[in-house]
Enzyme design. Structure first.
Site: not given
Ligand code: AMP
Ligand code: ZN
Ligand code: ZN
Length: 409
Positions: A67
Site C-alpha cells: 500500500t
Molecule cells: P496493507 O497492509 O498494505 O494492506 O495496507 C492497507 C491499510 O493501510 C489500510 O487498511 C489502512 O488501515 C492503512 N492506511 C491506508 N492509508 C493510510 C494512511 N494514509 N495512513 C495510515 N494508514 C493508512
Molecule cells: Zn493497499
Molecule cells: Zn492490503
C-alpha cells in the site's frame, strides 16, 4: 438579473471563460481493487465512467505491491527504491529508525519521504491541494502540506469524505483545490479477511462503486469541471501457506523487518554482523525452493527496479509464489483470515503473480471519450496529472508523459 447578464458575458468572452474552465483533478484510490473486480463484481458506475472516458485493461503496480510504496509511487512518479518508501515497514540504517506505516509517530519524519508528491508540486506552483487521505498527505514533505488535509483515521466514513470533496469544489475559485485525493480502504480490508472470491469482497466492490456513482452525480451538479481518476494500488490473492524461514537459519545478531511478501535482513556493518549475514545468506540460499528467492540487494532482478537503497536490506528474501514468509515467534503467530485460514494478501511481483494487477479509470473534460488502453506502469500517472494541471516537473522521475499523453484531448 445582473448576475445573469454577467454570466452571459463570461460565456461570451473566450479568454475569461477559458480561465474559468480550468479543471480540478480528483484522484481516488480503491485500495486493493484487483483488475478483474469491476467486471466480475459488476461495478457499474466505475465501468460507466470508463466508457465515458478512459479504461485501462490494468495498471501495473511497482514492486513491492503493497500500500504505502504504491500510493506514494502514484503521486511521485518514482519507483519505491527512488522515492524511499520501499515497504510498509523497513529499517533505515542512516536515520537508525524503523519506518512503520501505521505509526504516525515515526512515519511523520520528513526524512523518510523522497520525491515531490503532487500536492507539494501543486502548492509550490501556486495551486491549492486537498487530501482526504493518501499515504504521506498528513505529513510535512519539503516543508509543505496540502492546503486542506486530515490525519489518517480509518473510522471516517466514505460519505464524510465524499461530502468534503463536494464542499471543496463549492469553494470560491481562489480557495478551491485543483488537486484532490480520496482514499477508500474497504475492498482491501474485505479482500484480506475473506479472499478475492468471497461474497464479502463482492459487496465491498459494490459499496465503493455506489460511493463513486453518488459522488460523480454530485460533482456534475456543482458545474465545476473535474477530471476524475480512479486507481488502485495492487490486487489480492489467496495465500497457499506459510514458510518459516527460522527453520533454515538463525537471525540472531542481525536486524530483520518484514514477513509476508518479503523479509529484509540488515547488517550493522561490523565484521561480526557481516559474518552472520554471510551465514544467513548461505543457509537461506541452500533452502531456496522456487517459492522464495534469496538475494543480496545487488542481485535482485533488475526488472523489479528494487535496488540502490539501503532501506531495502543487505539480504532480502522475496516470496515468488503467493505464500507468507514468517519467522516463528510464539508471541506473534502468523495473521489469519476471518474464516481461520491464511489471510489473502498482496506484495508479490506482478510479472509472477498477475493477481497483483491494479486499476485505472479516468473521465472528465481533459480526457478522450470512450477509449480503452493497454496496461501500463503506475509510475506514469504523475506526469499525466502534472500535465493536466499545467505543473512543471524539473526533477528526475521514473514515469514518462509519453505513455499516457494519448488519453488526453
Ligand atoms: P496493507 O497492509 O498494505 O494492506 O495496507 C492497507 C491499510 O493501510 C489500510 O487498511 C489502512 O488501515 C492503512 N492506511 C491506508 N492509508 C493510510 C494512511 N494514509 N495512513 C495510515 N494508514 C493508512
Ligand atoms: Zn493497499
Ligand atoms: Zn492490503
Amino acid at each position: 438579473m445582473l448576475r445573469r447578464a454577467l454570466l452571459a458575458l463570461l460565456l461570451l468572452v473566450p479568454s475569461f471563460a477559458g480561465a474559468q474552465s480550468k479543471s480540478s483533478v480528483l484522484l481516488i484510490s480503491f485500495d486493493g481493487f484487483r483488475s478483474d473486480y469491476a467486471e466480475r463484481y459488476e461495478a457499474r458506475n466505475l465501468i460507466a465512467m470508463g466508457k465515458r472516458g478512459v479504461t485501462a485493461k490494468a495498471m501495473l503496480p511497482s514492486f513491492p505491491s503493497t500500500t504505502f510504496p504504491n500510493h506514494y509511487t502514484i503521486v511521485t512518479g518514482m519507483y519505491p527504491a527512488h522515492h524511499g518508501i520501499v515497504e510498509n515497514s523497513f529499517w533505515d540504517p542512516k536515520i537508525q529508525a524503523r519506518f512503520q506505516f501505521s505509526d504516525a509517530k515515526v512515519a511523520y519524519d520528513t526524512r523518510f519521504w523522497g520525491g515531490t508528491p503532487l500536492w507539494v508540486l501543486a502548492e509550490k506552483q501556486g495551486l491549492k491541494a486537498a487530501c482526504y487521505f493518501w499515504p504521506g498527505s498528513d505529513y510535512e514533505i519539503q516543508g509543505t502540506r496540502p492546503t486542506y488535509w486530515y490525519n489518517y483515521d480509518g473510522k471516517v466514513t466514505n460519505q464524510t469524505k465524499a461530502d468534503q470533496i463536494i464542499a471543496w469544489l463549492q469553494l470560491p475559485e481562489d480557495k478551491r483545490p485543483r488537486f484532490m485525493t480520496m482514499y477508500l480502504a474497504d475492498v482491501d480490508h474485505e479482500g484480506h479477511a475473506y479472499g478475492p472470491d468471497a461474497a464479502e469482497t463482492r459487496k465491498s466492490v459494490q459499496d465503493v462503486d455506489q460511493v463513486l456513482g453518488d459522488l460523480l452525480a454530485r460533482i456534475d451538479k456543482t458545474g465545476v469541471p473535474v477530471d476524475v481518476i480512479v486507481v488502485s494500488d495492487h490486487g489480492m490473492i489467496k495465500v497457499e501457506g506459510n514458510i518459516d524461514l527460522g527453520k533454515f537459519t538463525s537471525f540472531e545478531g542481525l536486524r530483520t523487518v518484514g514477513g509476508g511478501n518479503d523479509f529484509k535482513i540488515y547488517s550493522d556493518g561490523t565484521p561480526e554482523a557481516n559474518a552472520k549475514l554471510d551465514k544467513v545468506y548461505a543457509d537461506l540460499k541452500k533452502a531456496e525452493d522456487g517459492r522464495f528467492g534469496v538475494y543480496r540487494q545487488s542481485e535482485i532482478p533488475k526488472e523489479l527496479h528494487y535496488t540502490g537503497n539501503a532501506r531495502i536490506g543487505d539480504v532480502v528474501v522475496l516470496a515468488l509464489k503467493p505464500i507468507a514468509l514468517t519467522v516463528t515467534d510464539p508471541n506473534r503467530p502468523p495473521r489469519q483470515g476471518a474464516n481461520g485460514g491464511p489471510r489473502s494478501t498482496h506484495g508479490f511481483d506482478v510479472a509472477r503473480v498477475p493477481e497483483m494487477k491494479a486499476i485505472f479509470y479516468a473521465a472528465g473534460p481533459d480526457f478522450k471519450q470512450g477509449i480503452t488502453i493497454d496496461e501500463f506502469e503506475n509510475i506514469n500517472v504523475y506526469p499525466l496529472i502534472a500535465r493536466i494541471l499545467g505543473l512543471k516537473i524539473t526533477h528526475k522521475i521514473d514515469g514518462d508523459l509519453k505513455v499516457l499523453a494519448p488519453i488526453l484531448k
